[in-house]
Design a protein around this motif. Structure first.
Motif, PDB file in Angstrom:
ATOM      1  N   TYR A   1       1.442  -1.272   0.088  1.00  0.00           N
ATOM      2  CA  TYR A   1      -0.564  -0.406   0.315  1.00  0.00           C
ATOM      3  C   TYR A   1       1.272   1.035   0.222  1.00  0.00           C
ATOM      4  N   PRO A   2       1.016   2.534  -1.050  1.00  0.00           N
ATOM      5  CA  PRO A   2      -0.589   2.424  -1.976  1.00  0.00           C
ATOM      6  C   PRO A   2      -0.512   1.773  -2.849  1.00  0.00           C
ATOM      7  N   LEU A   3       0.772   1.580  -3.248  1.00  0.00           N
ATOM      8  CA  LEU A   3       1.280   1.370  -5.232  1.00  0.00           C
ATOM      9  C   LEU A   3       2.470  -0.323  -5.041  1.00  0.00           C
ATOM     10  N   ARG A   4       1.972  -0.906  -6.059  1.00  0.00           N
ATOM     11  CA  ARG A   4       2.812  -2.069  -6.407  1.00  0.00           C
ATOM     12  C   ARG A   4       2.736  -2.219  -7.381  1.00  0.00           C
ATOM     13  N   LEU A   5       3.993  -2.778  -7.967  1.00  0.00           N
ATOM     14  CA  LEU A   5       4.173  -3.850  -9.257  1.00  0.00           C
ATOM     15  C   LEU A   5       4.305  -4.533  -9.550  1.00  0.00           C
ATOM     16  N   VAL A   6       2.807  -5.230 -10.570  1.00  0.00           N
ATOM     17  CA  VAL A   6       2.991  -6.430 -11.335  1.00  0.00           C
ATOM     18  C   VAL A   6       2.996  -6.795 -12.549  1.00  0.00           C
ATOM     19  N   VAL A   7       3.865  -8.011 -12.282  1.00  0.00           N
ATOM     20  CA  VAL A   7       5.236  -8.804 -13.217  1.00  0.00           C
ATOM     21  C   VAL A   7       4.210  -9.995 -13.395  1.00  0.00           C
ATOM     22  N   PRO A   8       3.257  -9.580 -13.678  1.00  0.00           N
ATOM     23  CA  PRO A   8       3.128 -10.537 -14.432  1.00  0.00           C
ATOM     24  C   PRO A   8       3.139 -12.231 -14.935  1.00  0.00           C
ATOM     25  N   GLY A   9       3.197 -13.593 -14.391  1.00  0.00           N
ATOM     26  CA  GLY A   9       3.816 -14.939 -13.919  1.00  0.00           C
ATOM     27  C   GLY A   9       5.065 -14.709 -14.526  1.00  0.00           C
ATOM     28  N   TRP A  10       5.485 -13.831 -13.482  1.00  0.00           N
ATOM     29  CA  TRP A  10       7.288 -13.345 -13.420  1.00  0.00           C
ATOM     30  C   TRP A  10       7.825 -13.324 -11.905  1.00  0.00           C
ATOM     31  N   GLU A  11       8.453 -13.382 -11.368  1.00  0.00           N
ATOM     32  CA  GLU A  11       8.744 -14.748  -9.686  1.00  0.00           C
ATOM     33  C   GLU A  11       8.420 -13.094  -9.329  1.00  0.00           C
ATOM     34  N   GLY A  12       8.036 -13.437  -7.833  1.00  0.00           N
ATOM     35  CA  GLY A  12       7.254 -12.172  -6.944  1.00  0.00           C
ATOM     36  C   GLY A  12       8.330 -11.626  -6.397  1.00  0.00           C
ATOM     37  N   ASN A  13       9.942 -12.014  -6.890  1.00  0.00           N
ATOM     38  CA  ASN A  13      10.402  -9.898  -6.098  1.00  0.00           C
ATOM     39  C   ASN A  13      10.718  -9.344  -7.238  1.00  0.00           C
ATOM     40  N   MET A  14      10.188  -9.042  -7.974  1.00  0.00           N
ATOM     41  CA  MET A  14      10.541  -8.703  -9.354  1.00  0.00           C
ATOM     42  C   MET A  14       9.139  -7.391  -8.901  1.00  0.00           C
ATOM     43  N   TRP A  15       8.237  -7.692  -8.284  1.00  0.00           N
ATOM     44  CA  TRP A  15       6.723  -7.090  -7.959  1.00  0.00           C
ATOM     45  C   TRP A  15       7.194  -5.810  -6.695  1.00  0.00           C
ATOM     46  N   VAL A  16       7.833  -5.207  -7.034  1.00  0.00           N
ATOM     47  CA  VAL A  16       8.080  -4.420  -6.200  1.00  0.00           C
ATOM     48  C   VAL A  16       6.920  -3.126  -5.455  1.00  0.00           C
ATOM     49  N   LYS A  17       6.432  -3.779  -4.204  1.00  0.00           N
ATOM     50  CA  LYS A  17       5.978  -2.881  -3.202  1.00  0.00           C
ATOM     51  C   LYS A  17       6.320  -1.605  -2.928  1.00  0.00           C
ATOM     52  N   TRP A  18       4.622  -0.753  -2.536  1.00  0.00           N
ATOM     53  CA  TRP A  18       5.509   0.998  -2.164  1.00  0.00           C
ATOM     54  C   TRP A  18       6.537   1.231  -3.639  1.00  0.00           C
ATOM     55  N   LEU A  19       5.758   1.172  -4.130  1.00  0.00           N
ATOM     56  CA  LEU A  19       6.398   1.430  -5.422  1.00  0.00           C
ATOM     57  C   LEU A  19       7.282   3.085  -5.100  1.00  0.00           C
ATOM     58  N   ARG A  20       7.918   3.260  -6.053  1.00  0.00           N
ATOM     59  CA  ARG A  20       8.241   4.925  -5.716  1.00  0.00           C
ATOM     60  C   ARG A  20       9.062   5.460  -6.969  1.00  0.00           C
ATOM     61  N   ARG A  21      10.055   4.187  -7.907  1.00  0.00           N
ATOM     62  CA  ARG A  21      10.695   5.535  -8.513  1.00  0.00           C
ATOM     63  C   ARG A  21      10.523   3.761  -9.758  1.00  0.00           C
ATOM     64  N   LEU A  22      11.022   4.126 -11.092  1.00  0.00           N
ATOM     65  CA  LEU A  22      11.011   3.927 -12.037  1.00  0.00           C
ATOM     66  C   LEU A  22      11.999   4.349 -13.422  1.00  0.00           C
ATOM     67  N   GLU A  23      13.185   3.358 -13.449  1.00  0.00           N
ATOM     68  CA  GLU A  23      14.541   4.418 -13.821  1.00  0.00           C
ATOM     69  C   GLU A  23      14.658   3.551 -15.136  1.00  0.00           C
ATOM     70  N   VAL A  24      14.216   4.665 -16.550  1.00  0.00           N
ATOM     71  CA  VAL A  24      14.936   4.299 -17.353  1.00  0.00           C
ATOM     72  C   VAL A  24      16.388   3.940 -17.873  1.00  0.00           C
ATOM     73  N   GLY A  25      17.113   2.408 -18.401  1.00  0.00           N
ATOM     74  CA  GLY A  25      17.585   2.738 -18.509  1.00  0.00           C
ATOM     75  C   GLY A  25      18.884   1.661 -19.641  1.00  0.00           C
ATOM     76  N   ASP A  26      20.134   1.734 -19.840  1.00  0.00           N
ATOM     77  CA  ASP A  26      19.997   0.835 -21.272  1.00  0.00           C
ATOM     78  C   ASP A  26      20.747  -0.754 -21.181  1.00  0.00           C
ATOM     79  N   GLN A  27      21.228  -0.934 -19.794  1.00  0.00           N
ATOM     80  CA  GLN A  27      21.055  -2.071 -19.258  1.00  0.00           C
ATOM     81  C   GLN A  27      21.190  -2.784 -18.161  1.00  0.00           C
ATOM     82  N   PRO A  28      21.031  -4.060 -17.460  1.00  0.00           N
ATOM     83  CA  PRO A  28      20.159  -4.110 -16.029  1.00  0.00           C
ATOM     84  C   PRO A  28      21.195  -3.754 -15.408  1.00  0.00           C
TER      85      PRO A  28
END
Ligand code: MTE
Ligand code: CO
Length: 416
Positions: free
Chosen positions: A235-262
């Motif tokens: 709460y109040p915001l989480r990332l949903v990554v369907p079918g993928w491992e739970g660890n990637m479903w970041v909770k309390w989501l606050r930032r999304l950074e776009v990059g050119d590599q992992p």
């Protein structure tokens, strides 16, 4: 093996079971539970506002998430498990969704919560919760399975109950904004091939997600099963990554950074990778493979009714699509039967299966085997270990076995 109406009645009579099985109506009339007046028939019930936010019946108090104390060093960076054996259908009630926190469950004030998009974008943006509610939203039912689900079972049968062997999973309807809409608002630059999702809790959880997935079916969700996300679920915001491992479903989501590599952060290097026998490690194993488990009977849900008509049920799922078929065996894989699927068959969601049979009172070796819509068939644990060795923790989707004794008790065993 499938019971007919006749065998149902015969089974009920032979076992002397009560009204429920269809053959016991005559017995029921002498049953004091029915024949005598109960207190709730003689006094008024609670007023309408007794529980402004309703809770389950007090007789269901045993239905709880549970932790295994020795699994983690402390309860803050820890895990508890969904009581799968107490549930039916495909939806997990919000209060029973397992919890996995790396730094405890953060209590985030939505008025002070922000979501930032930065990095390789044309416009760096910061959204308030109010801003987000002005984007089109969608509803989807998805399972979330921790990659460590069944991890304790890799080398052999360990935990006695499907809650503990398979309970790091939940399945709810999310309401959220397609991530692609938010990314379009920021304008992802051509070089932007990866996305880093960051949580607002003290763990500073971060994971790299390929842009292809981000633009496909990911959601930024704020509701689960119609109500606001629970604190435990981000709460109040989480990332949903369907079918993928739970660890990637970041909770309390606050930032999304776009990059050119992992980014190669902790959760995608030292954790959530699988060390193989040759010393190399599998990594970026995002998709959850098809898996299933019999939830009843199981160690926490023994057969108490004796021989005769018996309902076996369980759950199956795949991170790659739907589950058109589940097979069930009562004899450790000598004979397989097609289970009956019931309820909606949604992509990347739990599926419910049943198998009704006449139990002859002899010991059983129960297993289920899922087939997913790509044609993939759930492997045995031996087949998994042949490929992955014995060092793994994550991504154990091997077939589970329960031994049911003559007295109906079920136990976690391994036969293949
Ligand atoms: N997100 C943040 N911010 N912090 C966390 O500790 N745990 C992750 C993931 N997202 C975590 C997180 C892990 S490992 C899993 S399996 C899921 O959230 C668990 O989600 P749940 O608690 O809703 O079951
Ligand atoms: Co996890």
């Amino acid at each position: 093996m499938k019971p007919t109406r006749r065998s149902f009645l015969r089974g009920a009579a032979a076992a002397g079971v009560g009204a429920a099985a269809g053959g016991g109506a005559a017995r029921a009339s002498g049953d004091p539970a029915f024949a005598e007046l109960q207190p709730w028939m003689q006094e008024l019930g609670d007023p309408v506002d007794a529980a402004p936010y309703g809770m389950p019946s007090e007789f269901e108090a045993h239905v709880q998430r549970k932790t295994v104390y020795w699994l983690t060093a402390d309860p803050i960076s820890s895990i508890n498990f969904t009581p799968l054996h107490e549930l039916d259908g495909i939806i997990t009630p919000n209060g029973l969704c397992f919890e996995r926190h790396h730094a405890g469950a953060a209590h985030v004030d939505p008025a002070l919560h922000r979501l930032m998009i930065n990095g390789l974008v044309d416009r760096e943006l910061v959204f308030t919760m109010e801003d987000l509610l002005r984007f089109p939203r969608e509803n989807h039912v998805y399972f979330l399975e921790c990659a460590a689900n069944s991890g304790m079972e890799w080398r052999g049968a360990q935990l006695n109950g499907c809650q503990f062997t398979h309970g790091m999973i939940h399945n709810v309807m999310y309401t959220g904004i397609p991530l692609r809409l938010l990314l379009a608002e920021a304008g992802v630059q051509t070089a932007g091939k990866w996305l880093l999702a960051e949580g607002a809790d003290a763990s500073g959880m971060t994971r790299s997600i390929p842009m292809e997935k981000a633009l496909d079916d990911c959601l930024v969700a704020f509701k689960m099963n119609g109500e606001a996300l629970r604190v435990e679920q981000g709460y109040p915001l989480r990332l949903v990554v369907p079918g993928w491992e739970g660890n990637m479903w970041v909770k309390w989501l606050r930032r999304l950074e776009v990059g050119d590599q992992p980014w190669h952060h902790r959760e995608e290097t030292s954790k959530y990778t699988d060390l193989l026998a040759d010393g190399s490690a599998r990594r970026f194993t995002w998709e959850m493979d098809a898996k299933s488990v019999i939830t009843n009977p199981s160690p926490q849900a023994p057969l108490t009714h004796g021989p005769g008509p018996t309902v076996l049920t369980g759950l199956a799922w795949s991170g790659r699509g739907t589950i058109p078929r589940v097979d069930v065996t009562l004899d450790g894989g000598k004979n397989w039967h097609k289970a009956r699927m019931s309820g909606p068959s949604l992509t990347k969601s739990l599926h419910r299966f049943y198998f009704e049979f006449d139990w002859n009172g002899q010991p059983l070796l129960l297993q289920s085997r899922a087939h997913d819509s790509t044609g993939y068939v759930q492997p045995t644990k031996d087949q998994l270990r042949a490929v992955r060795g014995t060092n793994s923790i994550y991504h154990n989707n091997g077939i589970q076995t329960w031994h049911v004794s003559k007295t109906g008790e079920a136990e976690n065993v391994e036969i293949s």
